[in-house]
Design a protein around this motif. Structure first.
Motif, PDB file in Angstrom:
ATOM      1  N   UNK A  25       0.800  -1.154  -0.046  1.00 12.86           N
ATOM      2  CA  UNK A  25      -0.096  -0.086   0.025  1.00 12.86           C
ATOM      3  C   UNK A  25       0.649   1.315  -0.075  1.00 12.86           C
ATOM      4  N   UNK A  26       0.587   2.130   0.727  1.00 11.10           N
ATOM      5  CA  UNK A  26       1.197   3.583   0.729  1.00 11.10           C
ATOM      6  C   UNK A  26       2.482   3.338   1.527  1.00 11.10           C
ATOM      7  N   UNK A  27       3.765   3.685   1.122  1.00 16.47           N
ATOM      8  CA  UNK A  27       4.827   3.531   1.617  1.00 16.47           C
ATOM      9  C   UNK A  27       4.930   4.642   2.697  1.00 16.47           C
ATOM     10  N   UNK A  28       5.150   4.207   3.949  1.00 17.31           N
ATOM     11  CA  UNK A  28       5.191   5.155   5.046  1.00 17.31           C
ATOM     12  C   UNK A  28       6.497   5.468   5.436  1.00 17.31           C
ATOM     13  N   UNK A  29       7.505   4.600   5.753  1.00 13.71           N
ATOM     14  CA  UNK A  29       8.752   4.752   6.236  1.00 13.71           C
ATOM     15  C   UNK A  29       9.683   3.705   5.660  1.00 13.71           C
ATOM     16  N   UNK A  30      11.037   4.182   5.497  1.00 12.39           N
ATOM     17  CA  UNK A  30      12.052   3.020   5.182  1.00 12.39           C
ATOM     18  C   UNK A  30      13.293   3.379   6.242  1.00 12.39           C
ATOM     19  N   UNK A  31      13.525   2.089   6.882  1.00 10.20           N
ATOM     20  CA  UNK A  31      14.534   2.189   8.129  1.00 10.20           C
ATOM     21  C   UNK A  31      15.951   1.226   7.246  1.00 10.20           C
ATOM     22  N   UNK A  32      16.894   2.007   7.200  1.00  6.54           N
ATOM     23  CA  UNK A  32      17.986   1.403   6.672  1.00  6.54           C
ATOM     24  C   UNK A  32      19.261   1.424   7.441  1.00  6.54           C
ATOM     25  N   UNK A  33      20.470   0.606   7.250  1.00  7.25           N
ATOM     26  CA  UNK A  33      21.495   0.661   7.932  1.00  7.25           C
ATOM     27  C   UNK A  33      22.460   1.799   7.813  1.00  7.25           C
ATOM     28  N   UNK A  34      23.384   2.221   8.420  1.00  3.57           N
ATOM     29  CA  UNK A  34      24.243   3.316   8.326  1.00  3.57           C
ATOM     30  C   UNK A  34      25.182   2.891   7.432  1.00  3.57           C
ATOM     31  N   UNK A  35      25.828   4.072   6.576  1.00  2.99           N
ATOM     32  CA  UNK A  35      26.981   3.837   5.815  1.00  2.99           C
ATOM     33  C   UNK A  35      27.965   3.346   6.622  1.00  2.99           C
ATOM     34  N   UNK A  36      28.803   2.384   5.932  1.00  4.16           N
ATOM     35  CA  UNK A  36      29.996   1.802   6.524  1.00  4.16           C
ATOM     36  C   UNK A  36      29.835   0.495   7.323  1.00  4.16           C
ATOM     37  N   UNK A  37      28.536   0.285   7.559  1.00  2.00           N
ATOM     38  CA  UNK A  37      28.229  -1.007   8.352  1.00  2.00           C
ATOM     39  C   UNK A  37      28.632  -1.954   7.572  1.00  2.00           C
ATOM     40  N   UNK A  38      29.106  -3.225   8.081  1.00  2.00           N
ATOM     41  CA  UNK A  38      29.432  -4.549   7.518  1.00  2.00           C
ATOM     42  C   UNK A  38      28.242  -5.324   7.552  1.00  2.00           C
ATOM     43  N   UNK A  39      27.775  -5.993   6.500  1.00  2.00           N
ATOM     44  CA  UNK A  39      26.674  -6.812   6.683  1.00  2.00           C
ATOM     45  C   UNK A  39      26.969  -8.195   6.068  1.00  2.00           C
ATOM     46  N   UNK A  40      26.306  -9.359   6.816  1.00  2.00           N
ATOM     47  CA  UNK A  40      26.448 -10.567   6.489  1.00  2.00           C
ATOM     48  C   UNK A  40      25.268 -10.977   5.102  1.00  2.00           C
ATOM     49  N   UNK A  41      25.250 -11.856   4.565  1.00  2.00           N
ATOM     50  CA  UNK A  41      24.631 -12.462   3.682  1.00  2.00           C
ATOM     51  C   UNK A  41      23.513 -12.999   4.240  1.00  2.00           C
ATOM     52  N   UNK A  42      22.241 -12.400   3.831  1.00  2.00           N
ATOM     53  CA  UNK A  42      21.050 -12.991   4.386  1.00  2.00           C
ATOM     54  C   UNK A  42      20.921 -11.869   5.709  1.00  2.00           C
ATOM     55  N   UNK A  43      21.678 -11.214   6.042  1.00  2.00           N
ATOM     56  CA  UNK A  43      21.271 -10.127   7.321  1.00  2.00           C
ATOM     57  C   UNK A  43      20.171  -9.382   6.941  1.00  2.00           C
ATOM     58  N   UNK A  44      19.149  -9.040   7.703  1.00  2.00           N
ATOM     59  CA  UNK A  44      18.169  -7.848   7.778  1.00  2.00           C
ATOM     60  C   UNK A  44      18.962  -6.623   7.454  1.00  2.00           C
ATOM     61  N   UNK A  45      18.699  -6.027   6.298  1.00  2.00           N
ATOM     62  CA  UNK A  45      19.344  -4.841   6.351  1.00  2.00           C
ATOM     63  C   UNK A  45      18.407  -3.417   6.101  1.00  2.00           C
ATOM     64  N   UNK A  46      17.176  -3.708   5.366  1.00  2.00           N
ATOM     65  CA  UNK A  46      16.377  -2.566   5.552  1.00  2.00           C
ATOM     66  C   UNK A  46      14.701  -3.254   5.702  1.00  2.00           C
ATOM     67  N   UNK A  47      14.061  -2.189   6.391  1.00  2.00           N
ATOM     68  CA  UNK A  47      12.756  -2.524   6.335  1.00  2.00           C
ATOM     69  C   UNK A  47      11.743  -1.362   5.776  1.00  2.00           C
TER      70      UNK A  47
END
Length: 116
Positions: free
Chosen positions: A35-57
Protein backbone atom coordinates in the motif's frame (compact mmCIF):
# COMPACT_ATOMS: atom_id res chain seq x y z
CA UNK A 1 8.14 -5.08 -16.47
CA UNK A 2 11.35 -5.55 -14.51
CA UNK A 3 14.56 -4.20 -16.09
CA UNK A 4 16.74 -6.90 -17.65
CA UNK A 5 20.07 -5.40 -16.55
CA UNK A 6 19.91 -6.82 -13.00
CA UNK A 7 19.55 -10.04 -11.06
CA UNK A 8 16.45 -10.85 -9.00
CA UNK A 9 16.15 -13.05 -5.92
CA UNK A 10 13.14 -15.20 -5.08
CA UNK A 11 12.34 -12.64 -2.38
CA UNK A 12 11.82 -9.93 -5.06
CA UNK A 13 15.08 -8.13 -4.27
CA UNK A 14 17.06 -6.81 -7.24
CA UNK A 15 20.83 -6.47 -7.59
CA UNK A 16 22.55 -4.18 -10.07
CA UNK A 17 26.27 -4.78 -10.41
CA UNK A 18 28.06 -1.47 -10.71
CA UNK A 19 31.79 -0.83 -10.95
CA UNK A 20 32.89 -1.84 -7.44
CA UNK A 21 29.51 -1.90 -5.76
CA UNK A 22 26.21 -3.70 -5.96
CA UNK A 23 23.06 -1.60 -5.78
CA UNK A 24 20.17 -3.30 -3.98
CA UNK A 25 16.47 -2.58 -4.27
CA UNK A 26 13.02 -4.14 -4.22
CA UNK A 27 10.83 -4.98 -7.21
CA UNK A 28 7.62 -3.18 -8.07
CA UNK A 29 5.76 -6.48 -7.52
CA UNK A 30 6.94 -6.72 -3.91
CA UNK A 31 6.07 -3.09 -3.21
CA UNK A 32 2.47 -3.50 -4.41
CA UNK A 33 1.59 -5.46 -1.28
CA UNK A 34 2.59 -2.55 1.00
CA UNK A 35 0.00 0.00 0.00
CA UNK A 36 1.26 3.49 0.75
CA UNK A 37 4.93 3.50 1.82
CA UNK A 38 5.20 5.21 5.20
CA UNK A 39 8.84 4.81 6.21
CA UNK A 40 12.11 3.19 5.21
CA UNK A 41 14.55 2.07 7.93
CA UNK A 42 18.01 1.35 6.59
CA UNK A 43 21.48 0.76 8.04
CA UNK A 44 24.29 3.25 8.41
CA UNK A 45 26.94 3.73 5.76
CA UNK A 46 30.16 1.81 6.47
CA UNK A 47 28.25 -0.92 8.30
CA UNK A 48 29.43 -4.44 7.47
CA UNK A 49 26.59 -6.83 6.59
CA UNK A 50 26.47 -10.59 6.33
CA UNK A 51 24.78 -12.52 3.54
CA UNK A 52 21.02 -12.78 4.35
CA UNK A 53 21.25 -10.29 7.23
CA UNK A 54 18.21 -8.00 7.60
CA UNK A 55 19.33 -4.64 6.22
CA UNK A 56 16.22 -2.62 5.35
CA UNK A 57 12.65 -2.48 6.60
CA UNK A 58 10.04 -0.88 4.37
CA UNK A 59 6.95 0.02 6.38
CA UNK A 60 3.70 0.29 4.46
CA UNK A 61 0.05 0.90 5.27
CA UNK A 62 -0.89 -2.70 4.50
CA UNK A 63 2.33 -4.67 4.97
CA UNK A 64 6.01 -4.37 5.78
CA UNK A 65 8.93 -5.76 3.80
CA UNK A 66 12.13 -6.90 5.49
CA UNK A 67 14.99 -6.90 2.98
CA UNK A 68 17.80 -9.38 3.51
CA UNK A 69 21.22 -8.59 2.14
CA UNK A 70 21.86 -10.58 -1.06
CA UNK A 71 25.60 -9.95 -0.65
CA UNK A 72 28.16 -9.87 2.13
CA UNK A 73 30.24 -6.73 2.47
CA UNK A 74 30.34 -3.09 3.51
CA UNK A 75 27.50 -0.64 2.93
CA UNK A 76 28.97 2.22 0.92
CA UNK A 77 25.80 4.28 0.45
CA UNK A 78 22.19 4.44 1.58
CA UNK A 79 19.45 6.22 -0.32
CA UNK A 80 18.80 9.00 2.19
CA UNK A 81 16.28 10.55 -0.20
CA UNK A 82 13.83 7.86 0.87
CA UNK A 83 13.72 9.28 4.40
CA UNK A 84 12.01 12.44 3.13
CA UNK A 85 10.23 10.87 0.15
CA UNK A 86 9.50 7.17 0.78
CA UNK A 87 6.95 7.28 -2.06
CA UNK A 88 9.92 7.26 -4.49
CA UNK A 89 10.10 3.52 -3.90
CA UNK A 90 6.77 2.95 -5.61
CA UNK A 91 7.20 5.69 -8.22
CA UNK A 92 10.60 4.48 -9.44
CA UNK A 93 11.81 1.34 -7.60
CA UNK A 94 14.59 0.61 -10.10
CA UNK A 95 16.37 3.95 -10.29
CA UNK A 96 15.40 6.60 -7.73
CA UNK A 97 14.17 3.93 -5.32
CA UNK A 98 17.39 1.98 -4.79
CA UNK A 99 17.95 1.13 -1.12
CA UNK A 100 21.65 0.57 -0.45
CA UNK A 101 24.94 0.04 -2.23
CA UNK A 102 27.29 -2.61 -0.95
CA UNK A 103 30.91 -3.30 -1.74
CA UNK A 104 30.90 -7.08 -1.77
CA UNK A 105 33.72 -9.13 -0.34
CA UNK A 106 32.83 -11.97 -2.68
CA UNK A 107 29.92 -13.73 -0.98
CA UNK A 108 26.90 -13.12 -3.21
CA UNK A 109 23.58 -14.88 -3.66
CA UNK A 110 24.23 -17.82 -5.97
CA UNK A 111 23.10 -17.46 -9.57
CA UNK A 112 20.77 -20.44 -9.14
CA UNK A 113 18.85 -18.38 -6.55
CA UNK A 114 18.45 -15.46 -8.93
CA UNK A 115 16.55 -15.00 -12.13
CA UNK A 116 17.52 -12.68 -14.96
Amino acid sequence: MDPTDRLYTKEQVWLLILDKEIAVGVTRTALQQCGKILYVDYPQEDQYVQLNEHIVVIEGELANIVVQSPVQGQITAVNEGLADSPELLKLDPYDLGWLVRIESDGKVVLDKECDK
